[in-house]
Design an enzyme around this catalytic site. Structure first.
Site, mmCIF file in Angstrom:
data_model
loop_
_atom_site.group_PDB
_atom_site.id
_atom_site.type_symbol
_atom_site.label_atom_id
_atom_site.label_comp_id
_atom_site.label_asym_id
_atom_site.label_seq_id
_atom_site.Cartn_x
_atom_site.Cartn_y
_atom_site.Cartn_z
ATOM 1 N N TYR A 82 0.928 -1.212 -0.244
ATOM 2 C CA TYR A 82 0.010 0.047 -0.078
ATOM 3 C C TYR A 82 0.626 1.284 -0.095
ATOM 4 O O TYR A 82 0.508 2.051 0.873
ATOM 5 C CB TYR A 82 -0.824 -0.174 1.294
ATOM 6 C CG TYR A 82 -2.204 -0.908 0.974
ATOM 7 C CD1 TYR A 82 -3.093 -0.783 0.259
ATOM 8 C CD2 TYR A 82 -1.883 -2.342 1.613
ATOM 9 C CE1 TYR A 82 -4.225 -1.657 0.284
ATOM 10 C CE2 TYR A 82 -2.712 -3.306 1.326
ATOM 11 C CZ TYR A 82 -4.127 -2.887 0.719
ATOM 12 O OH TYR A 82 -4.997 -3.738 0.533
ATOM 13 N N TYR A 130 -11.765 -7.887 7.169
ATOM 14 C CA TYR A 130 -10.632 -7.787 6.482
ATOM 15 C C TYR A 130 -10.390 -9.312 6.004
ATOM 16 O O TYR A 130 -10.265 -10.061 6.833
ATOM 17 C CB TYR A 130 -9.469 -7.178 7.037
ATOM 18 C CG TYR A 130 -8.213 -7.449 5.990
ATOM 19 C CD1 TYR A 130 -8.251 -6.470 4.819
ATOM 20 C CD2 TYR A 130 -7.367 -8.251 6.087
ATOM 21 C CE1 TYR A 130 -7.096 -6.680 3.796
ATOM 22 C CE2 TYR A 130 -6.432 -8.545 5.193
ATOM 23 C CZ TYR A 130 -6.342 -7.592 3.968
ATOM 24 O OH TYR A 130 -5.234 -7.613 3.023
ATOM 25 N N ASP A 141 -12.630 -17.086 9.071
ATOM 26 C CA ASP A 141 -11.349 -16.448 8.423
ATOM 27 C C ASP A 141 -10.442 -16.582 9.685
ATOM 28 O O ASP A 141 -10.614 -15.681 10.357
ATOM 29 C CB ASP A 141 -11.560 -15.414 7.506
ATOM 30 C CG ASP A 141 -10.107 -14.782 7.182
ATOM 31 O OD1 ASP A 141 -9.118 -15.531 7.675
ATOM 32 O OD2 ASP A 141 -9.989 -13.984 6.371
ATOM 33 N N LYS A 166 -1.002 -16.946 7.942
ATOM 34 C CA LYS A 166 -0.119 -16.279 8.734
ATOM 35 C C LYS A 166 0.836 -16.935 9.617
ATOM 36 O O LYS A 166 1.877 -17.413 9.285
ATOM 37 C CB LYS A 166 -0.859 -15.267 9.364
ATOM 38 C CG LYS A 166 -1.636 -14.075 8.228
ATOM 39 C CD LYS A 166 -2.019 -12.793 9.184
ATOM 40 C CE LYS A 166 -2.072 -11.737 8.198
ATOM 41 N NZ LYS A 166 -3.194 -11.239 7.683
HETATM 42 C C1 LIG Z 1 -3.910 -11.155 6.476
HETATM 43 C C2 LIG Z 1 -5.182 -11.646 6.185
HETATM 44 C C3 LIG Z 1 -5.735 -12.172 4.895
HETATM 45 C C4 LIG Z 1 -4.908 -12.373 3.873
HETATM 46 O O1 LIG Z 1 -3.743 -13.050 3.872
HETATM 47 P P1 LIG Z 1 -2.520 -12.669 2.880
HETATM 48 O O2 LIG Z 1 -1.550 -13.827 3.266
HETATM 49 O O3 LIG Z 1 -2.068 -11.155 3.172
HETATM 50 O O4 LIG Z 1 -2.980 -12.899 1.571
HETATM 51 C C5 LIG Z 1 -7.193 -12.789 5.085
HETATM 52 N N1 LIG Z 1 -7.864 -12.735 6.061
HETATM 53 C C6 LIG Z 1 -7.336 -12.193 7.180
HETATM 54 C C7 LIG Z 1 -8.116 -12.265 8.516
HETATM 55 C C8 LIG Z 1 -5.951 -11.913 7.681
HETATM 56 O O5 LIG Z 1 -5.603 -11.155 8.477
#
Ligand SMILES: *Cc1c(COP(=O)(O)O)cnc(C)c1O
Length: 435
Positions: free
Chosen positions: A24, A152, A253, A282
């Site tokens: 970004y 997000y 997620d 992550k």
């Molecule tokens: C970071 C994140 C993503 C995206 O993961 P990337 O490896 O950056 O593509 C999706 N969902 C959540 C909740 C995240 O924190």
């Protein structure tokens, strides 16, 4: 400081400024970046020799700190044996062993594993599963998603379409971004009182639109990059039963929350629920390598396979990369062999002690802590470059965004370093008034 070294560093920085995009940012108007030489434990060593205490775990990922010998050994061994092999028509120990661990540690009915290459891709995969599932059941109209404001889920197009429409800048991609449904984010805080009124928005949308909705996608308990909000687990429990009632899948997620960050292994564990599909990423590899996983129930998998085309339509080139899988296996075992619950609980109480004194300040809207995550929300956005400079001068690495100054340090951080970190945050937040 050795001069040949700093010449090298300044030419590296020159090239970076001219040619490299950072997350970004603009190359024409670059924000400052700090060249890193190495990192070890909770210390990031800059090229000029300065050491910083890491408050970010490289965006939730480096839960064991940097350069952990167990992870480095796993990488070295696997790199010498089999760094990569295609996953089409072939399989290997690292993928199987990782999948076995994930099935064992995730909420009960999740047992089918898709190994993807990044978090956003995992979200895409989960969304495709939900669409294929409803289509296979004969509900072709159930092909839209319902998510929460302040959420997000990643940067690719469909992941972006379920991010908060304002902070996700949906306006910029109007006409090419699919338009989905958004429920109000829950207002009841984690640890606060539960108010059933929080369910009004999502219930209304499900009542009106369930015939068009294939899945609800949300971040359990912690809404991360969309606002760093911690909400009541009862919300999650109730959304689970609403999804059952309206025959809509629940996608959790857990890319940010997974592997202990919230104090429980997964955010879903706070509510004792199990989603139909779960995304991990992550911290999956302890922050060493890019890898993500999507876990689904046997029910989701068998329905997808029961109707034409009878297969799940996705398969990235680097799917199941052995190097990443081996690292993930080593990282999860390392986590389970440590007393991470005590470590996270200790970080939580130190963050409370260190950051809550900021609460009375006029330009501080809220200070909140959950597990190994601490957030100072200000009343107006900060000047990121200036604030970052202040933190670096105090020997810590904290990268704020918008109105949020937040930390999620590696679980191995000790109380001295935590104190330095929270003291730096207090000093910088105090100074922000004048910056
Ligand atoms: C970071 C994140 C993503 C995206 O993961 P990337 O490896 O950056 O593509 C999706 N969902 C959540 C909740 C995240 O924190």
């Amino acid at each position: 400081m050795d001069t040949t070294y700093s010449v090298k560093t300044s030419s590296l920085l020159d090239f970076d400024r001219k040619h490299l995009w950072h997350p970004y940012t603009s190359i024409t108007n670059p924000l400052p970046v700090y060249p890193v030489e190495s990192a070890e434990g909770v210390r990031i060593r800059l090229a000029n020799g300065k050491e910083l205490i890491d408050g970010m775990a490289s965006w939730w990922a480096a839960i064991h700190g940097y350069n952990h010998p167990v992870l480095v050994d796993a990488i070295r061994e696997q790199a010498a044996r089999l760094p990569h092999i295609m996953f089409g028509g072939l399989t290997h120990g690292p993928a199987v062993n990782l999948a076995r661990l994930l099935v064992e540690c995730s909420p009960e009915p999740l047992e089918k594993v898709f190994l993807a290459d990044s978090g956003s891709v995992a979200v895409e995969v989960a969304m495709k599963m939900a669409v294929q599932y409803q289509r296979a059941r004969g509900f072709k109209e159930k092909n839209r998603f319902l998510s929460l404001r302040s959420g997000y889920h990643g940067d690719t197009f469909h992941a972006m379409s379920v991010c908060d429409p304002v902070t996700g800048m949906h306006g910029m991609y109007k006409n090419i971004l699919p338009e989905y449904y958004f429920a109000e984010a829950p207002h009841c805080c984690f640890g606060g009182e539960w108010d059933p009124g929080d369910l009004a928005s999502i219930t209304r949308i499900l009542q009106d639109r369930h015939s068009r909705i294939c899945a609800v996608i949300l971040e359990p308990v912690i809404q991360g990059a969309g606002g760093m909000r911690f909400y009541h687990p009862e919300y999650l429990r109730q959304v689970r039963s609403l999804c059952d009632q309206f025959e809509v899948l629940l996608i959790a997620d857990e890319i940010a929350t997974g592997f202990g960050r919230s104090g429980k292994l997964f955010g879903c564990n706070h509510a004792g629920i199990s989603p139909d599909i779960m995304c991990l990423g992550k911290a999956l590899t302890g922050g060493c390598m890019t890898l993500a996983a999507v876990l689904a129930t046997a029910q989701v998998e068998s329905v997808i396979s029961s109707a034409a085309p009878g297969i799940f339509m996705h398969g990235p080139t680097f799917m199941g990369n052995p190097l990443a899988c081996k690292t993930a296996e080593a990282s999860i075992k390392l986590l389970f062999s440590s007393d991470w619950q005590t470590a996270v609980a200790n970080i939580e109480s130190q963050l409370i002690k260190g950051l809550f004194p900021l609460r009375p300040m006029k330009h501080v809207r809220d200070v909140r802590v959950l597990g190994a995550t601490g957030v100072v929300e200000l009343t107006s956005p900060v000047d990121m470059a200036a604030v970052q400079r202040e933190f670096v001068a105090r020997g810590v690495w904290v990268r704020p965004f918008g109105k949020l100054v937040y930390v999620m340090p590696p679980y191995i951080i000790d109380n001295n370093d935590l104190r330095t970190l929270t003291q730096a945050i207090c000093q910088v937040v105090e100074r922000i008034k004048t910056l």
